[in-house]
Motif scaffolding. Structure first.
Motif, short mmCIF file in Angstrom:
data_model
loop_
_atom_site.label_atom_id
_atom_site.label_comp_id
_atom_site.label_asym_id
_atom_site.label_seq_id
_atom_site.Cartn_x
_atom_site.Cartn_y
_atom_site.Cartn_z
N SER A 118 15.38 13.44 13.65
CA SER A 118 14.57 13.91 14.76
C SER A 118 13.87 15.21 14.35
O SER A 118 14.49 16.07 13.74
CB SER A 118 15.48 14.14 15.97
N GLU B 242 9.78 3.66 17.99
CA GLU B 242 11.08 3.38 18.61
C GLU B 242 10.99 2.39 19.77
O GLU B 242 11.51 2.67 20.86
CB GLU B 242 11.72 4.69 19.10
N SER C 238 6.66 10.99 14.67
CA SER C 238 5.69 10.77 15.76
C SER C 238 4.35 11.40 15.41
O SER C 238 3.29 10.82 15.69
CB SER C 238 6.21 11.37 17.07
P1 ADP Z 1 10.22 12.32 19.55
O1 ADP Z 1 10.63 11.10 20.31
O2 ADP Z 1 9.34 12.04 18.40
O3 ADP Z 1 11.37 13.23 19.18
P2 ADP Z 1 9.47 14.56 21.18
O4 ADP Z 1 10.29 14.42 22.41
O5 ADP Z 1 9.88 15.49 20.08
O6 ADP Z 1 9.28 13.09 20.57
O7 ADP Z 1 7.99 14.93 21.54
C1 ADP Z 1 7.32 14.31 22.63
C2 ADP Z 1 5.90 14.85 22.71
O8 ADP Z 1 5.91 16.28 22.79
C3 ADP Z 1 5.06 14.50 21.49
O9 ADP Z 1 3.79 14.04 21.94
C4 ADP Z 1 4.94 15.78 20.71
O10 ADP Z 1 3.66 15.86 20.09
C5 ADP Z 1 5.10 16.84 21.76
N1 ADP Z 1 5.82 18.01 21.20
C6 ADP Z 1 6.94 17.98 20.48
N2 ADP Z 1 7.31 19.21 20.11
C7 ADP Z 1 6.39 20.06 20.62
C8 ADP Z 1 6.19 21.48 20.59
N3 ADP Z 1 7.03 22.29 19.93
N4 ADP Z 1 5.12 21.99 21.22
C9 ADP Z 1 4.28 21.19 21.86
N5 ADP Z 1 4.39 19.84 21.93
C10 ADP Z 1 5.44 19.28 21.32
#
Ligand code: ADP
Ligand code: ADP
Length: 233
Positions: free
Chosen positions: A43, A171, A48
């Protein structure tokens, strides 16, 4: 011509700000026609972000991205949208179906967006896809009334509706029980093979990854050197 070719892809967020961070550090990747590729990795490793770039939803900071032989980094938004609509399908962990629409109507959505085909033809093609994912008896049920596994099968049918050269599946089996995950995975494999669609399949499930043609490991924004496929050992 490969369906996807990435060379030296880098991606930074918050460019020019104090919290600028580089998330992808030079990714090279080739996906050949019809290949079914598992994408694994911890993770936060950048899976993504990588899929969003390959899906033309986000732009790389540097590097080259060719989709079906065409360089995309110089294209404007309208050209990207057009190329995406005709070439790339998506299936996500959360299906994003329209609950009040029937299974068939949900599969018709990408076809309506692209236009060019009459409504009768679209309905016929969508019904055929719904049958191929084993949902013929539920074709006219509102998507909101189907089980989680059935909804994800509708999402698979919708992702393949335009017969895309490439399907990006982030996923898609992540929140399904083992049995439903297995059914969804096998449908994805069968229907993509029939259509000649290449697939990038993000999964945390090593059992499903082993059944793919190839496993790509994303680690800290880079692609780890590939191990030989288990069947080749
Ligand atoms: P994943 O299932 O890949 O772990 P996340 O929950 O990490 O997905 O991320 C969900 C969404 O939030 C994605 O569209 C990602 O681009 C955005 N995102 C993730 N981390 C950050 C961050 N630090 N700042 C802004 N947006 C984020
Ligand atoms: P994965 O899908 O492998 O879980 P992601 O691609 O979602 O990883 O995220 C990789 C890294 O990029 C994480 O550290 C995440 O917080 C960061 N990130 C993702 N999207 C954004 C964003 N929009 N803004 C800032 N950071 C982001």
């Amino acid at each position: 011509t490969p369906v996807v070719r990435l060379r030296g892809i880098r991606k930074s967020f918050n460019v020019g700000e104090p919290n600028e961070t580089e998330v992808l550090h030079g990714v090279d990747l080739v996906v050949r026609r019809g290949e079914f590729v598992a994408v694994m990795g911890p993770s936060g490793s950048g899976k993504s972000t990588l899929l969003n770039i390959v899906g033309l939803l986000d732009r790389p900071t540097a590097g080259s991205l060719e989709i079906t032989g065409r360089e995309t980094t110089g294209l404007d938004e309208a050209e990207l949208t057009r190329l995406r609509g005709h070439t790339i399908g998506f299936v996500f962990q959360y299906h994003h179906l329209i609950n009040a629409f029937s299974a068939v109507e949900n599969v018709m959505m990408p076809m309506l967006g692209a236009g060019g085909v009459g409504r009768e033809d679209m309905a016929r093609r969508a019904s055929d896809l719904i049958a191929r994912v084993g949902l013929a008896p539920w074709a006219d049920q509102p998507a909101g009334r189907l089980s989680g596994g059935q909804q994800q099968r509708v999402a698979v049918a919708r992702g393949l509706a335009m017969e895309p050269a490439l399907l990006l599946a982030d996923e898609p089996t992540g929140n399904l029980d083992t049995k439903s995950a297995d059914v969804v995975f096998e449908l994805l494999r069968t229907v993509s093979r029939e259509q000649g669609t290449s697939v990038l399949f993000v999964t945390h499930n090593p059992e499903l990854a082993r059944r793919c043609d190839r496993i790509v490991q994303v680690v800290d924004g880079r692609i780890a050197p590939e191990a030989p496929h288990p069947s080749a050992r």
